[in-house]
Design a protein around this motif. Sequence first.
Motif, PDB file in Angstrom:
ATOM      1  N   LEU A 163       0.939  -0.953  -0.155  1.00  0.00           N
ATOM      2  CA  LEU A 163       0.139   0.086  -0.013  1.00  0.00           C
ATOM      3  C   LEU A 163       0.813   1.404  -0.035  1.00  0.00           C
ATOM      4  O   LEU A 163       1.955   1.336   0.586  1.00  0.00           O
ATOM      5  N   ARG A 166       1.434   7.741   3.674  1.00  0.00           N
ATOM      6  CA  ARG A 166       1.871   9.128   3.826  1.00  0.00           C
ATOM      7  C   ARG A 166       2.756   9.342   4.711  1.00  0.00           C
ATOM      8  O   ARG A 166       2.947   8.813   5.759  1.00  0.00           O
ATOM      9  N   GLY A 192      -6.185   2.797   4.437  1.00  0.00           N
ATOM     10  CA  GLY A 192      -5.851   1.885   2.984  1.00  0.00           C
ATOM     11  C   GLY A 192      -5.757   3.289   1.773  1.00  0.00           C
ATOM     12  O   GLY A 192      -5.207   2.848   0.900  1.00  0.00           O
ATOM     13  N   ASN A 193      -5.818   4.533   2.245  1.00  0.00           N
ATOM     14  CA  ASN A 193      -5.549   5.337   1.120  1.00  0.00           C
ATOM     15  C   ASN A 193      -4.775   6.471   1.956  1.00  0.00           C
ATOM     16  O   ASN A 193      -5.193   7.058   2.875  1.00  0.00           O
ATOM     17  N   LYS A 195      -4.361   9.538   1.442  1.00  0.00           N
ATOM     18  CA  LYS A 195      -4.870  10.808   1.352  1.00  0.00           C
ATOM     19  C   LYS A 195      -6.192  10.638   2.166  1.00  0.00           C
ATOM     20  O   LYS A 195      -7.182  11.704   1.842  1.00  0.00           O
ATOM     21  N   ASP A 196      -6.681   9.686   2.660  1.00  0.00           N
ATOM     22  CA  ASP A 196      -8.199   9.641   3.125  1.00  0.00           C
ATOM     23  C   ASP A 196      -8.185  10.353   4.647  1.00  0.00           C
ATOM     24  O   ASP A 196      -7.252  10.992   4.979  1.00  0.00           O
TER      25      ASP A 196
END
Length: 218
Positions: A163, A166, A192-193, A195-196
């Motif tokens: 994954l 950041r 999981g992201n 930028k979430d």
Amino acid sequence: MAEPTSPPTGYRLLLPSDWVKIPLRKGDAEQAVREIVASAFARVPADVPRDRLTPLRLELERGLLAAVADARKAKALELYLPMRLSREVNLGASIVVSEALLPSRSGPSGAPAPVSDPAEVAVQLISGGGGTDVDLSSGEVDGALAVRRERVVPADPERGVELASRRVDYLVAVPSDPSRWFAAAFSTMGAGNPKDDLANALVEWFDALMTTFRWSWT
């Protein structure tokens, strides 16, 4: 307040109680991992079947030891990880503390001269390393010059990194020793992201944490 005449011997951070520190430069990191695991599972209710606990305990210990191994490869001094004592360690976030030595440059007389300009520090200490959406800024942390870098590092399946993450790095000049820099590297995958909302909240938390940073001379 008078300026310090000798470099600090350590630092302090006001971490929440659910974060654990694993020292890598002194002591036995493996023993620290065993103690963390024992502490975590000592709080599990007694009625939970042992055959369910053993695989979880082994998985927790393997994950912590893998994190220690990665931090040692980076020549880190300390590793901080968030513990979720009711279930597991959340290895989706971490703080790695290390020391950076700034290469010297020649002054007008040919003698080595310290680099103190934030732009030069950014170039020499935290340029490169991959990532996208790089954001550089400079300021002060506990009265010392600091450079902050934030970026997104893409996944790298060939290296076992499934994954994107950041990353936020703080590099802080050590008082009375211009060639040494304190480095704190925060990493999170969010939910999981990178930028979430969770990642954004964790980055804000880390920035707030760094406002509690203080040098120590004891």
